[in-house]
Design a protein around this motif. Structure first.
Motif, PDB file in Angstrom:
ATOM      1  N   LEU A 131       0.854  -1.178   0.000  1.00 37.02           N
ATOM      2  CA  LEU A 131       0.000   0.000   0.000  1.00 37.02           C
ATOM      3  C   LEU A 131       0.892   1.231   0.000  1.00 37.02           C
ATOM      4  CD1 LEU A 131      -1.900  -2.271   1.488  1.00 37.02           C
ATOM      5  CD2 LEU A 131      -3.310  -0.292   2.025  1.00 37.02           C
ATOM      6  N   TYR A 132       0.407   2.339  -0.554  1.00 38.66           N
ATOM      7  CA  TYR A 132       1.274   3.504  -0.638  1.00 38.66           C
ATOM      8  C   TYR A 132       0.541   4.830  -0.433  1.00 38.66           C
ATOM      9  CZ  TYR A 132      -0.294   2.659  -5.442  1.00 38.66           C
ATOM     10  OH  TYR A 132      -1.056   2.386  -6.545  1.00 38.66           O
ATOM     11  N   SER A 133      -0.755   4.925  -0.725  1.00 40.09           N
ATOM     12  CA  SER A 133      -1.399   6.241  -0.639  1.00 40.09           C
ATOM     13  C   SER A 133      -2.835   6.147  -0.150  1.00 40.09           C
ATOM     14  CB  SER A 133      -1.394   6.945  -2.002  1.00 40.09           C
ATOM     15  OG  SER A 133      -0.081   7.247  -2.421  1.00 40.09           O
ATOM     16  N   ALA A 134      -3.210   7.131   0.662  1.00 35.13           N
ATOM     17  CA  ALA A 134      -4.604   7.391   1.011  1.00 35.13           C
ATOM     18  C   ALA A 134      -5.030   8.653   0.280  1.00 35.13           C
ATOM     19  CB  ALA A 134      -4.755   7.576   2.517  1.00 35.13           C
ATOM     20  N   VAL A 135      -6.229   8.643  -0.325  1.00 35.25           N
ATOM     21  CA  VAL A 135      -6.685   9.804  -1.091  1.00 35.25           C
ATOM     22  C   VAL A 135      -8.145  10.100  -0.763  1.00 35.25           C
ATOM     23  CG1 VAL A 135      -5.061   9.453  -2.994  1.00 35.25           C
ATOM     24  CG2 VAL A 135      -7.328   8.393  -3.095  1.00 35.25           C
ATOM     25  N   ILE A 136      -8.501  11.385  -0.920  1.00 33.84           N
ATOM     26  CA  ILE A 136      -9.888  11.826  -0.760  1.00 33.84           C
ATOM     27  C   ILE A 136     -10.263  12.652  -1.982  1.00 33.84           C
ATOM     28  CG2 ILE A 136     -11.512  13.148   0.636  1.00 33.84           C
ATOM     29  CD1 ILE A 136      -9.707  12.736   3.039  1.00 33.84           C
ATOM     30  N   THR A 137     -11.335  12.257  -2.663  1.00 34.91           N
ATOM     31  CA  THR A 137     -11.881  13.029  -3.781  1.00 34.91           C
ATOM     32  C   THR A 137     -13.264  13.540  -3.376  1.00 34.91           C
ATOM     33  OG1 THR A 137     -13.174  11.324  -4.925  1.00 34.91           O
ATOM     34  CG2 THR A 137     -10.785  11.307  -5.283  1.00 34.91           C
ATOM     35  N   PRO A 138     -13.846  14.463  -4.135  1.00 36.25           N
ATOM     36  CA  PRO A 138     -15.216  14.894  -3.829  1.00 36.25           C
ATOM     37  C   PRO A 138     -16.214  13.744  -3.875  1.00 36.25           C
ATOM     38  CG  PRO A 138     -14.165  16.459  -5.304  1.00 36.25           C
ATOM     39  CD  PRO A 138     -13.231  15.290  -5.194  1.00 36.25           C
ATOM     40  N   SER A 139     -15.872  12.654  -4.579  1.00 34.56           N
ATOM     41  CA  SER A 139     -16.782  11.511  -4.696  1.00 34.56           C
ATOM     42  C   SER A 139     -16.568  10.460  -3.613  1.00 34.56           C
ATOM     43  CB  SER A 139     -16.624  10.849  -6.071  1.00 34.56           C
ATOM     44  OG  SER A 139     -16.945  11.752  -7.093  1.00 34.56           O
ATOM     45  N   GLY A 140     -15.488  10.580  -2.855  1.00 33.03           N
ATOM     46  CA  GLY A 140     -15.258   9.583  -1.816  1.00 33.03           C
ATOM     47  C   GLY A 140     -13.785   9.371  -1.522  1.00 33.03           C
ATOM     48  N   ARG A 141     -13.525   8.412  -0.632  1.00 33.98           N
ATOM     49  CA  ARG A 141     -12.175   8.105  -0.161  1.00 33.98           C
ATOM     50  C   ARG A 141     -11.695   6.786  -0.756  1.00 33.98           C
ATOM     51  NH1 ARG A 141     -13.091   7.383   5.833  1.00 33.98           N
ATOM     52  NH2 ARG A 141     -14.978   6.399   5.029  1.00 33.98           N
ATOM     53  N   ALA A 142     -10.368   6.614  -0.805  1.00 38.76           N
ATOM     54  CA  ALA A 142      -9.800   5.369  -1.326  1.00 38.76           C
ATOM     55  C   ALA A 142      -8.411   5.151  -0.742  1.00 38.76           C
ATOM     56  CB  ALA A 142      -9.744   5.400  -2.854  1.00 38.76           C
ATOM     57  N   LEU A 143      -8.031   3.880  -0.666  1.00 37.70           N
ATOM     58  CA  LEU A 143      -6.664   3.477  -0.366  1.00 37.70           C
ATOM     59  C   LEU A 143      -6.106   2.814  -1.611  1.00 37.70           C
ATOM     60  CD1 LEU A 143      -7.225   1.886   3.169  1.00 37.70           C
ATOM     61  CD2 LEU A 143      -6.379   4.188   2.661  1.00 37.70           C
ATOM     62  N   LEU A 144      -4.824   3.055  -1.898  1.00 35.20           N
ATOM     63  CA  LEU A 144      -4.213   2.599  -3.137  1.00 35.20           C
ATOM     64  C   LEU A 144      -3.021   1.703  -2.844  1.00 35.20           C
ATOM     65  CD1 LEU A 144      -4.204   6.067  -4.958  1.00 35.20           C
ATOM     66  CD2 LEU A 144      -6.017   4.330  -4.970  1.00 35.20           C
ATOM     67  N   GLY A 145      -2.873   0.660  -3.644  1.00 35.31           N
ATOM     68  CA  GLY A 145      -1.750  -0.248  -3.471  1.00 35.31           C
ATOM     69  C   GLY A 145      -1.699  -1.253  -4.601  1.00 35.31           C
ATOM     70  N   SER A 146      -1.231  -2.458  -4.279  1.00 34.68           N
ATOM     71  CA  SER A 146      -1.159  -3.533  -5.273  1.00 34.68           C
ATOM     72  C   SER A 146      -1.598  -4.832  -4.610  1.00 34.68           C
ATOM     73  CB  SER A 146       0.264  -3.666  -5.841  1.00 34.68           C
ATOM     74  OG  SER A 146       1.193  -3.940  -4.800  1.00 34.68           O
ATOM     75  N   TRP A 147      -1.921  -5.835  -5.457  1.00 33.62           N
ATOM     76  CA  TRP A 147      -2.408  -7.124  -4.953  1.00 33.62           C
ATOM     77  C   TRP A 147      -2.116  -8.195  -6.001  1.00 33.62           C
ATOM     78  CZ3 TRP A 147      -3.973  -7.561  -0.078  1.00 33.62           C
ATOM     79  CH2 TRP A 147      -4.536  -8.757   0.346  1.00 33.62           C
ATOM     80  N   GLY A 148      -2.045  -9.428  -5.545  1.00 34.59           N
ATOM     81  CA  GLY A 148      -1.791 -10.542  -6.461  1.00 34.59           C
ATOM     82  C   GLY A 148      -2.729 -10.511  -7.651  1.00 34.59           C
TER      83      GLY A 148
END
Length: 371
Positions: free
Chosen positions: A148-165
């Motif tokens: 995982l590397y980033s947490a973000v907030i947009t006007p449409s909602g929140r997200a966590l970003l990373g990678s997965w198998g």
């Protein structure tokens, strides 16, 4: 004799005038060390507010978070780990997102038999504090876990970003979205986030541009007798919808996009063939590589703070042999300034509206004012 003297004076005056026309040597940037109660690890700016994430190295102490206003006054935001989550008490801030109202933070601490990162998610407001939201182990862990590397907030909602198998092969770029206090992996199948036998995706940093999520990293093209790593950017149209992938131009033999900052457009920093490279991505999705960028070595393990927009200028801070340099570009013209004060690895930087530039270098926070 008088004629010769007059000619000599004329030549001297001409040489002096020519020397005055030479561009001035860039002055050294003088930084002031900013005292903090613990080691700074993250910086997040919103308007005239600055969030400073802190860690207590070598101690199992709850991480701290400070909110600094335009006058320099600091307020400590309460950080509230859940007692059932032992790794929350030793978490290191990896990413903190703030939209002026909401906070979303990603923390990590090494643990377990293999010392893998144990991720913790925190949310709240400056008023209520940053509250840890415990997740099931398999939300971020397991045999196919990535990073995982980033947490973000947009006007449409929140997200966590990373990678997965990967669904098919390798790792896919992964987005986690909240449902209540539970975070759920989204299916990347048949989107630009999915790796295929011919192309592996390698995301590493995320930010936002309006309603969009912007992710930068690299793609690896696989073909018979060919393996090519190229800097790339992924962008959604709205939160986790409508993903597209754009290879960044002039990638050389091997390239990577490391960080980005976005406002009306995005400025992306990384490297091409071991040298610093900077790109621009406009709102329509068209990318170009900026020319004239000074030759600064950047390797796989080097850190690059996000590039900074200062009006029509781009500022990139780098560390070369642990010496901090400030690069400023306008069009194809760039200057390189040495620094007085900070040294060591540079990891984060934020420019505030009053032109005060904050930098984490080594284990300290520094500040200067851009002219």
């Amino acid at each position: 004799m008088r004629r010769l003297a007059a000619v000599a004076i004329l030549v001297l005056a001409t040489l002096t005038a020519c020397s005055d026309d030479k561009p001035p040597t860039p002055s050294t940037v003088v930084w002031t060390k900013v005292d903090t109660p613990a080691e700074p690890v993250t910086l997040t700016g919103h308007g005239d507010q600055l969030l400073i994430g802190l860690r207590h190295r070598g101690a199992k102490v709850v991480p701290e978070l400070l909110l600094q206003d335009s006058t320099g006054k600091r307020t400590q935001i309460a950080v509230k780990p859940n007692p059932v989550s032992p790794y929350a008490f030793e978490a290191i801030w990896y990413s903190i997102a703030y939209d002026g109202k909401q906070l979303l933070a990603l923390g990590g601490a090494a643990g377990g038999a293999h010392s893998n990162t144990r991720w913790t998610v925190w949310s709240g407001t400056p008023q209520t504090g940053l509250i840890e939201r415990p997740q099931n182990f398999f939300t971020f862990g397991g045999e196919t876990a990535g990073d995982l590397y980033s947490a973000v907030i947009t006007p449409s909602g929140r997200a966590l970003l990373g990678s997965w198998g990967g669904v098919v092969t390798g790792n896919d770029a992964m987005v986690w979205l909240p449902k209540g206090e539970t975070w759920t992996r989204q299916d990347p199948t048949k989107t630009a986030l999915q790796s295929t036998p011919n192309l592996l995706v390698g995301p590493g940093f995320g930010t936002t541009l309006g309603e969009s999520i912007v992710i930068v990293g690299s793609q690896v093209r696989l073909a018979p007798n060919v393996v090519a790593q190229e800097a790339a950017v992924w962008r959604s149209t709205n939160l986790n919808q409508g993903w597209t992938r754009t290879p960044l131009p002039e990638p050389g033999n091997r390239s990577q996009a490391n960080t980005a900052s976005c406002a009306k457009d995005c400025v992306i920093s990384g490297y091409v063939d071991g040298q610093l490279a900077i790109w621009q991505l406009d709102a329509s999705g068209t990318a170009k590589r900026l020319h004239g960028v000074p030759s600064i070595p950047v390797g796989d393990k080097d850190k690059l703070p996000p590039p900074i927009r200062d009006g029509d200028k781009i500022v990139q801070i780098v560390a070369q042999d642990n010496k901090v340099k400030v690069l400023t570009g306008q069009g194809d013209h760039w200057t390189v300034q040495d620094s007085q004060g900070p040294d060591g690895q540079v990891t984060d930087a934020v420019l505030m509206p009053d032109h005060k530039l904050y930098l984490i270098a080594g284990t300290s926070l520094w500040q200067t004012t851009l002219s």
